[in-house]
Write an enzyme that holds these catalytic residues in place. Structure first.
Site, mmCIF file in Angstrom:
data_model
loop_
_atom_site.group_PDB
_atom_site.id
_atom_site.type_symbol
_atom_site.label_atom_id
_atom_site.label_comp_id
_atom_site.label_asym_id
_atom_site.label_seq_id
_atom_site.Cartn_x
_atom_site.Cartn_y
_atom_site.Cartn_z
ATOM 1 N N SER A 1 0.843 -1.203 0.000
ATOM 2 C CA SER A 1 0.000 0.000 0.000
ATOM 3 C C SER A 1 0.870 1.241 0.000
ATOM 4 O O SER A 1 2.083 1.169 0.213
ATOM 5 C CB SER A 1 -0.863 0.021 1.268
ATOM 6 O OG SER A 1 -0.022 0.175 2.389
HETATM 7 C C1 LIG Z 1 2.700 -1.000 3.852
HETATM 8 S S1 LIG Z 1 3.737 -1.327 2.493
HETATM 9 C C2 LIG Z 1 4.903 -0.015 2.606
HETATM 10 C C3 LIG Z 1 4.393 1.334 2.166
HETATM 11 C C4 LIG Z 1 5.443 2.225 1.557
HETATM 12 N N1 LIG Z 1 6.419 2.655 2.496
HETATM 13 C C5 LIG Z 1 4.854 3.419 0.837
HETATM 14 O O1 LIG Z 1 4.861 4.516 1.374
HETATM 15 O O2 LIG Z 1 4.377 3.228 -0.264
HETATM 16 C C6 LIG Z 1 4.711 -2.683 3.068
HETATM 17 C C7 LIG Z 1 5.702 -3.183 2.048
HETATM 18 O O3 LIG Z 1 6.642 -3.994 2.725
HETATM 19 C C8 LIG Z 1 7.070 -4.994 1.824
HETATM 20 N N2 LIG Z 1 7.708 -6.068 2.599
HETATM 21 C C9 LIG Z 1 7.118 -7.005 3.367
HETATM 22 N N3 LIG Z 1 8.040 -7.809 3.926
HETATM 23 C C10 LIG Z 1 9.253 -7.358 3.521
HETATM 24 C C11 LIG Z 1 10.578 -7.763 3.774
HETATM 25 N N4 LIG Z 1 10.844 -8.804 4.545
HETATM 26 N N5 LIG Z 1 11.569 -7.052 3.194
HETATM 27 C C12 LIG Z 1 11.310 -5.997 2.401
HETATM 28 N N6 LIG Z 1 10.053 -5.571 2.107
HETATM 29 C C13 LIG Z 1 9.041 -6.235 2.674
HETATM 30 C C14 LIG Z 1 5.792 -5.392 1.110
HETATM 31 O O4 LIG Z 1 6.070 -6.059 -0.107
HETATM 32 C C15 LIG Z 1 5.112 -4.052 0.947
HETATM 33 O O5 LIG Z 1 5.410 -3.490 -0.301
#
Ligand SMILES: C[S@@+](CC[C@H](N)C(=O)[O-])C[C@H]1O[C@@H](n2cnc3c(N)ncnc32)[C@H](O)[C@@H]1O
Length: 377
Positions: free
Chosen positions: A104
């Site tokens: 998101s």
């Molecule tokens: C809530 S979204 C981040 C929102 C983002 N900062 C923005 O402003 O658009 C969470 C993200 O964390 C990533 N994610 C989840 N686990 C992860 C990991 N172990 N390492 C890196 N990214 C990860 C997901 O794929 C997702 O895109």
């Protein structure tokens, strides 16, 4: 088009959002407000996004830029979370009502609060875990300088999209790598700041090891019982410690997602073998959020839910079920008793709010405390 979009530029909309967040008290650092006013959020978002589906019982509803440009623009510059991926992008044709959001553009007020808590200054080496759209990464770049920023995104497709969006908006010196952020990113360590925009149930020690002395780790934190709470940790002598400071909710780090096993374990055979005791009334137990937060710290891996008239708790190998007359417990742990003890301890401690709890992360693991690091919870 008579839409807001046709009248308003991205920069005007960004300034409008930054002022709103400032007026509402989410911004405590003028530099964050000024930086947010420079981020044209619509340039980072995909044409199809999903918003909370207010008309249905939970779930998400798609919003397509081509069909509803004005609503899409309002979502881009509103203080709402905008879901940009469901079910790890496996199949967008699935009914979004039943899908799990997996990426998101975070709620702008939360982005602002996290940036303020991070106290970002020019020249600070900063790692963002989970950059997704790149909106927060560009904000960090505005505050510390592009060449000091790395984002590590686990989803290769999202990382690629993020790089393209940053390049198109002029952040060509920001680095985005594909990888598991739980391991940190050693080629650019050490960091003054590590900001995770995916929540953790266990803060990876790699983040502590890759931080400078005095560095800060900002991360949304949750337990299987309670999905709220941001920690701001300071790193000293190979250990990170700090208090929970904000109630907020994020998607979990991919490797820490946990599914409950209640449906698997709640079998006829188990039901026959339960330990049962009578109660006079259904206990409120986990209805208070602070109680739930405190109990969650004590009961890692324990999930809670409702079924019929009753409620259940379940761990990997045990469950408890209760209604207003009986408590049934099965498996090696007496989960109802454990939850009741945790809530009683919280009551005896004066019903502390989430912000009185803290967390220490050492090489040996993480531990929780109340008010002071020595007062273990
Ligand atoms: C809530 S979204 C981040 C929102 C983002 N900062 C923005 O402003 O658009 C969470 C993200 O964390 C990533 N994610 C989840 N686990 C992860 C990991 N172990 N390492 C890196 N990214 C990860 C997901 O794929 C997702 O895109």
């Amino acid at each position: 088009m008579t839409s807001t979009q046709s009248r308003e530029s991205g920069l005007a909309a960004a300034a409008r959002l930054a002022s709103l967040l400032d007026e509402q008290g989410y911004i405590t650092d003028l530099r964050v407000r000024e930086a947010m006013a420079r981020i044209e959020r619509h340039r980072y978002l995909p044409d199809r996004v999903w918003l909370d589906d207010d008309s249905a019982d939970g779930g998400y509803a798609p919003l397509d830029r081509a069909c509803e440009p004005e609503r899409w623009w309002e979502a881009a510059y509103g203080n709402v979370p905008v879901v940009t991926q469901l079910d790890d992008g496996r199949d967008e044709r699935l009914d979004p009502h039943w899908a799990t959001p997996t990426s998101s553009a975070s709620l702008p007020s939360t982005v602002a609060q996290m940036a303020c808590a991070a106290a970002l200054e020019v020249g600070m080496e900063t790692l963002e875990i989970g950059p997704a759209t790149g909106i927060n990464l560009s904000l960090i770049a505005e505050l510390v300088g592009q060449e000091h920023v790395v984002g590590i995104e686990i989803d290769a497709g999202l990382a690629e999209r993020c790089r393209a969006a940053l390049a198109a908006t002029g952040y060509t010196n920001v680095t985005v790598v594909t990888g598991d952020g739980e391991l940190g990113y050693t080629p650019r360590a050490k960091y003054h700041r590590i900001v995770s925009t995916a929540s953790a149930m266990t803060i990876p020690y790699a983040w502590v090891a890759q931080s400078h002395e005095g560095g800060r780790i900002i991360c949304p934190f949750q337990t299987t019982l309670c999905s709220q709470g941001m920690v701001a940790l300071t790193v000293r002598d190979g250990t990170a410690a700090g208090q929970f400071c904000l109630p907020l909710r994020f998607m979990l780090l991919r490797g820490q997602r946990a599914r409950h096993r209640f449906d698997e374990l709640f079998t006829d055979d188990a039901w026959e073998a339960t330990r049962v005791h009578r109660i006079d009334a259904a206990p409120a137990l986990l209805s208070d959020w602070d109680a739930r937060f405190a109990a969650g710290l004590r009961l890692p891996g324990v999930h809670h839910g409702q079924r019929g008239e009753g409620q259940w708790l379940a761990s990997e190998n045990a469950w408890a079920y209760w209604d207003d007359r009986h408590v049934y417990q099965w498996g090696p742990q007496a989960l109802f008793d454990a939850a009741r003890e945790a809530v009683e301890s919280w009551e005896k401690a004066g019903k502390p709010e989430m912000t009185r709890y803290g967390l220490t992360v050492a090489d040996s693991g993480q531990r929780f405390w109340l008010d002071e690091p020595d007062n273990l919870w």
